[in-house]
Write a protein that holds these residues in place. Structure first.
Motif, PDB file in Angstrom:
ATOM      1  N   ASP A 309       0.846  -1.183   0.000  1.00 43.19           N
ATOM      2  CA  ASP A 309       0.000   0.000   0.000  1.00 43.19           C
ATOM      3  C   ASP A 309       0.887   1.240   0.000  1.00 43.19           C
ATOM      4  OD1 ASP A 309      -1.637   2.240   1.012  1.00 43.19           O
ATOM      5  OD2 ASP A 309      -3.162   0.701   1.311  1.00 43.19           O
ATOM      6  N   SER A 311       0.457   4.040   1.268  1.00 41.52           N
ATOM      7  CA  SER A 311       0.486   4.748   2.546  1.00 41.52           C
ATOM      8  C   SER A 311       1.581   4.215   3.462  1.00 41.52           C
ATOM      9  CB  SER A 311      -0.873   4.642   3.248  1.00 41.52           C
ATOM     10  OG  SER A 311      -1.161   3.287   3.542  1.00 41.52           O
ATOM     11  N   THR A 359       3.014  -0.639  -5.922  1.00 35.37           N
ATOM     12  CA  THR A 359       1.934  -0.350  -4.977  1.00 35.37           C
ATOM     13  C   THR A 359       0.609  -0.784  -5.592  1.00 35.37           C
ATOM     14  OG1 THR A 359       1.538   1.879  -5.827  1.00 35.37           O
ATOM     15  CG2 THR A 359       3.204   1.637  -4.095  1.00 35.37           C
ATOM     16  N   GLN A 361      -2.024   0.868  -5.587  1.00 35.39           N
ATOM     17  CA  GLN A 361      -2.612   2.020  -6.281  1.00 35.39           C
ATOM     18  C   GLN A 361      -2.109   2.112  -7.718  1.00 35.39           C
ATOM     19  OE1 GLN A 361      -1.243   2.123  -3.242  1.00 35.39           O
ATOM     20  NE2 GLN A 361      -2.802   2.887  -1.828  1.00 35.39           N
ATOM     21  N   GLU A 388       1.479  -9.913  -0.969  1.00 35.20           N
ATOM     22  CA  GLU A 388       0.805  -8.690  -0.511  1.00 35.20           C
ATOM     23  C   GLU A 388       1.141  -8.421   0.949  1.00 35.20           C
ATOM     24  OE1 GLU A 388      -2.582  -9.664  -3.814  1.00 35.20           O
ATOM     25  OE2 GLU A 388      -2.933 -10.198  -1.725  1.00 35.20           O
ATOM     26  N   ARG A 393      -4.883  -4.375   5.581  1.00 39.97           N
ATOM     27  CA  ARG A 393      -5.295  -2.995   5.318  1.00 39.97           C
ATOM     28  C   ARG A 393      -5.725  -2.755   3.873  1.00 39.97           C
ATOM     29  NH1 ARG A 393      -0.877  -1.755   8.389  1.00 39.97           N
ATOM     30  NH2 ARG A 393       0.363  -0.867   6.718  1.00 39.97           N
ATOM     31  N   SER A 394      -4.920  -3.249   2.923  1.00 42.00           N
ATOM     32  CA  SER A 394      -5.091  -2.756   1.557  1.00 42.00           C
ATOM     33  C   SER A 394      -5.802  -3.715   0.617  1.00 42.00           C
ATOM     34  CB  SER A 394      -3.709  -2.419   0.973  1.00 42.00           C
ATOM     35  OG  SER A 394      -2.889  -3.570   0.967  1.00 42.00           O
ATOM     36  N   GLN A 395      -6.125  -4.918   1.082  1.00 41.09           N
ATOM     37  CA  GLN A 395      -6.563  -5.936   0.136  1.00 41.09           C
ATOM     38  C   GLN A 395      -8.069  -6.231   0.182  1.00 41.09           C
ATOM     39  OE1 GLN A 395      -4.383  -6.827  -2.064  1.00 41.09           O
ATOM     40  NE2 GLN A 395      -2.810  -5.645  -1.018  1.00 41.09           N
TER      41      GLN A 395
END
Length: 957
Positions: A309, A311, A359, A361, A388, A393-395
């Motif tokens: 991620d 972030s 990332t 994103q 990952e 958090r990101s998935q």
């Protein structure tokens, strides 16, 4: 009479037999020359075809030693042993006496069976002192593992101290190939990597089985760790090279088992996903790096994509990624922080980039539009494996869905320290298991604390509603939760006063730093203003950071304060920051401000307090994914629960030194139930070891330690008489006062602690300082009383004094060199700021060793660093500069004395390897230069002095 304990000699013999049983052949090697001869025989045999059956001559073997060791650092030797994508495993090229070139292979990193595994013991090396090594494990005649043993019942850390002494005194020539140290007293065994600079006993690791059960006994340890195939994998496969810091990392057992579990799943069940549950702070990034590399090399996947991620991607994290991994074919960093999607697409196109780091994103951008459709369409059906990081958090969102729809034949392996279960599930109802199918390996926070890979936590709840220091319990605060009360100026003033009054004590006189997490951007600015009001002279350096749009998600707050006012508030904060730290940031370039804050939080130092951030006020930033051993304290004024709570707490529990005994949590909210619930969930039902002892428990322990000390000596002055009574009596004082030091280091951070509460005033702060002085005297007495054989006559010879509990760090050569290696080359302003900081430290150096090198280092900072490219390796540039300057000084001295540079280099090499110059060669060289007998005597002294000064001046570790 029955012997109560197995002797060290018996333990050593039994250990040798165990090694024989698992596949090592015992060879007799008594000294350094025998080791060289043995290695030479094996090298000749391994390369008999390349050598055309003609063994190496003395001259050729000297070339081999120079090529393999020479002036290489330990890091460079470790790289040579393992090879790289460009340089093959364990190979060198030399020129034979007939001027032909020959390649020699001395280690096969691919096939463990194509190596020779041997063991020897009691090798004696004569250097500054005579050192006798316990057990040495050889691969192809090279000493790869050094084992030091102590008899059962003796503190095994004595073996660590002995290794440090041997390493400083006599590890030279082939012994510089040692990659791993093992220490054991039979019942406790640890391993750790060799490397340049100082070694830290905090990074001695346990070895375990796949279920994280300790294999502590030397027999169990040997039967797993020393199996030749496993030892080979540790050396050849499970090593990470940190290029930025020029250090070698040997992975820990749970990291290895996790990487192997992922590889096995991908090879045997490619249709299934999987996840790794490794607690925060346990080194998931290194594990996932290694898993990615193995998947790219040992499966038929078209691409392996390491996805994180954005972030989580601060400047230091990006540097770590690029430090661990090789550059891409285009000579660009393996990972960049830009938004440039084209660079990612180009990597996807390239056949030379099997491993890609990006990332989520950026990858989502690539697959969401039509621009790269033609390029990416083939990936619909190809085998792609995703790794990952921080999967919790990101998935779980739309980006993951978009990526899944494009890469339809993909496998996903997630890493998380805090999985999503039914209890802490989000609004979408998806758990980690539903997303990743199967848990492949587990290493919980209780395991990490037990293994001393992370610290436990001290948690203090501070009541703020009815006044400072009123204890919070389950009944007292929950009913008072209105915004008005919690955000009142009066309450904030109490909290800020509490932090200002206690921060020095909590952080060991600001040796460490802290984060204050609050509920909103408005509160962050309000707290910042309150600190400025109550601490106008900035005794404690405070700043804040937040993303002004993302955090303002409370409907009521949006009515009271819009995004613009938050940004204006942050602009004012950054103006103050620029004045404090001589920087030039703004919200227009927020990423640069973020990077600088991150760097200062990680490089916090008691040597340069004006450059530090002591308290960083945040809302959500820095509470996940930020790792810094210098962060010791989390102040909390917001509600936390489940994974958010564990993640936030875990910012504080990275191992550093003994002066940091635990992560310190000070909560101004009543989150005790939330804490207990989260600990229970993420420790699989057990809260054991998560919390450190309470204040009352430590106070009792402190009182007992004082009683024990007074049974040895009543006053500090009584210590002096112990020297006449013998070392056993002095040892009793050392051990009893060390217990006081260790307990004091833990209890001092508690609000409840004060000297007037200690042992009915029988032990005061002045007593503590007086006994410290006596303890120092005992330490220096032991250091100075060493006989000519290097064996301390005292029974205290290898006691772990834990001297770092007594003194702050000094500005030494290693510290300065480490700072130079981490200079920020991203912009001229950042580079200049780092250069000036280091030059200030050089100007104020009080170390004679550092002063002798200060002009060299300052010249490098002024002449070389400003010319370096942003992606240059500063450490490599420094080594090249020092080599150049050394050659220049050797050339000047050669011109002055009419002695050849080759002869001077040989004398330097002789001293480096053997601890003395070669007097006969020196005499011959001076005779050839035509000097008289008297001139030769004077010049020999002059040359020897030059050799010693040159080695001292240009050695930076």
């Amino acid at each position: 009479m029955v012997q109560e304990y197995e002797s060290e000699a018996q333990l050593e013999n039994q250990f040798m037999k165990r090694l024989n049983a698992v596949g090592y052949k015992t060879v007799v090697i008594r000294d350094e020359q025998a080791l060289l001869n043995h290695f030479r025989d094996i090298l000749n045999h391994r390369n008999i075809k390349n050598l055309d059956s003609k063994p190496l001559t003395d001259t050729e073997f000297s070339q081999v030693l120079n090529e393999m060791v020479g002036s290489r650092s330990l890091y460079e030797i470790a790289e040579l042993l393992r090879g790289s994508d460009v340089q093959p495993y364990g190979k060198i090229a030399i020129q034979r006496d007939d001027n032909s070139q020959v390649y020699l292979e001395f280690f096969d990193g691919h096939d463990w069976t194509n190596n020779t595994y041997e063991v020897t013991h009691q090798i004696t090396i004569n250097g500054k002192y005579e050192n006798r090594y316990d057990v040495t494990v050889l691969i192809n005649g090279l000493p790869i593992v050094q084992v030091e043993l102590k008899r059962r019942g003796v503190d095994f850390t004595q073996a660590f101290n002995q290794i440090i002494r041997y390493r400083n005194e006599s590890f030279r020539n082939l012994f510089r190939f040692i990659q791993i140290f093992v220490v054991s007293n039979g019942g406790n065994s640890r391993y750790f990597a060799n490397g340049d600079g100082n070694l830290n006993s905090n990074f001695m690791f346990y070895w375990t089985d796949e279920n994280n059960n300790w294999l502590n006994d030397i027999d169990a340890f040997t039967a797993s760790f020393f199996i030749p195939s496993r030892l080979h994998s540790l050396v050849a496969k499970y090593t990470i090279f940190d290029k930025a810091n020029e250090r070698m990392l040997i992975m820990r057992p749970y990291q290895i088992y996790a990487a192997e579990a992922i590889l096995k799943q991908a090879q045997e069940h490619p249709e299934e996903n999987g996840y790794i549950w490794h607690t925060t702070g346990s080194g998931k990034t290194i594990t996932s790096f290694k898993a990615s590399q193995l998947l790219s090399r040992e499966t038929d996947a078209t691409k392996v994509i390491f996805m994180i991620d954005r972030s989580d991607l601060d400047l230091q994290t990006a540097k770590n990624f690029n430090s661990y991994l090789p550059k891409s074919v285009s000579n660009q960093p393996a990972l960049d922080r830009t938004e440039n999607t084209y660079s990612l697409v180009r990597q996807l196109q390239s056949n030379d980039s099997p491993l890609i780091i990006t990332t989520i994103q950026k990858l989502n951008n690539a697959v969401s539009g039509s621009r790269y459709k033609d390029v990416l369409t083939p990936f619909h059906d190809q085998r792609v494996i995703f790794i990952e990081d921080e999967a919790h958090r990101s998935q779980f969102g739309e980006m993951r869905k978009n990526i899944n729809q494009w890469f339809k034949n993909a496998e996903h392996f997630g890493f998380t320290g805090t999985p999503i279960f039914a209890k802490n599930v989000g609004a979408d109802g998806r758990t980690t298991e539903t997303l990743y199918d199967k848990e492949l390996h587990k290493y919980l926070i209780k395991d990490a604390i037990r293994d001393e890979n992370v610290l436990g936590f001290s948690i203090q709840y501070i009541g703020t509603i009815k006044g400072k220091n009123i204890a919070v319990d389950d009944e007292k605060v929950p009913g008072i939760n209105t915004k008005e009360v919690y955000e009142s100026d009066e309450r904030l003033r109490l909290i800020v006063q509490h932090i200002l009054l206690n921060h020095d004590q909590i952080t060991s006189n600001k040796k460490y730093n802290s984060i204050l997490t609050v509920s909103s951007t408005a509160m962050a600015l309000k707290y910042y203003q309150m600190f400025n009001e109550l601490d106008p002279k900035h005794h404690v350096n405070v700043t804040t950071i937040f993303t002004w749009a993302a955090n303002e998600d409370d409907a009521q707050e949006k009515q009271e304060q819009d995004v613009t006012s938050s940004r204006h508030g942050l602009d004012k904060v950054i103006d103050d920051y620029n004045n404090q730290y001589k920087t030039s940031f703004s919200t227009n370039h927020f990423a640069d401000y973020f990077a600088d804050v991150s760097k200062r939080m990680k490089e916090h130092s008691d040597r340069t307090p004006d450059d530090n951030i002591d308290v960083l006020i945040v809302v959500n930033m820095f509470l996940t994914g930020f790792d810094s051993p210098k962060l010791s304290t989390l102040y909390i004024d917001k509600n936390l629960r489940w994974q958010g709570l564990i993640q936030a707490f875990s910012r504080t529990n990275r191992i550093e030194k003994k002066t940091k005994p635990f992560g310190n949590i000070i909560s101004y909210r009543n989150i005790k139930k939330e804490t207990d619930d989260a600990v229970k969930l993420f420790s699989a039902g057990s809260q054991e070891d998560f919390f450190v002892p309470t204040y009352d428990e430590l106070a009792g322990k402190f009182a007992d330690a004082i009683t024990n000390l007074h049974q040895v000596v009543s006053t500090p002055n009584d210590v002096d008489r112990l020297y006449d009574l013998g070392d056993e009596e002095l040892k009793k004082f050392v051990l009893s006062f060390r217990d006081i030091l260790k307990t004091y280091n833990k209890i001092r951070v508690y609000d409840d602690f004060s000297w007037n509460k200690v042992k009915d005033n029988e032990f005061t702060a002045q007593d503590m300082e007086s006994y410290r002085g006596k303890y120092f005297d005992a330490y220096h007495h032991i250091q100075e009383h060493t006989d000519t054989k290097g064996e301390k006559a005292s029974v205290l010879e290898d006691i772990d004094f834990q001297i770092e509990l007594l003194e702050t760090d000094k500005i030494d050569v290693q510290y300065i060199v480490n700072l130079i290696k981490t200079i920020n080359l991203d912009s001229k302003d950042n580079t200049d700021a780092d250069r000036e900081k280091i030059k200030r430290l050089l100007d104020n150096a009080d170390s004679m060793e550092l002063k002798s090198k200060a002009d060299l280092l300052a010249a490098f900072l002024d002449e070389v660093v400003p010319q370096l490219d942003p992606d240059a390796n500063v450490g490599t540039a420094l080594n090249q500069y020092l080599a150049k300057k050394r050659n220049e000084e050797i050339y000047r001295f050669a011109e002055e004395t009419k002695v050849s540079t080759d002869e001077l280099n040989e004398q330097i090499a002789s001293y480096d390897f053997y601890g003395h110059t070669d007097s006969q060669k020196m005499t011959d060289a001076l005779s050839n230069a035509g000097y008289s007998f008297k001139e030769k005597i004077n010049l020999k002294k002059k040359i020897r002095t030059f050799v010693l000064n040159t080695i001292d001046r240009f050695t930076m570790s």
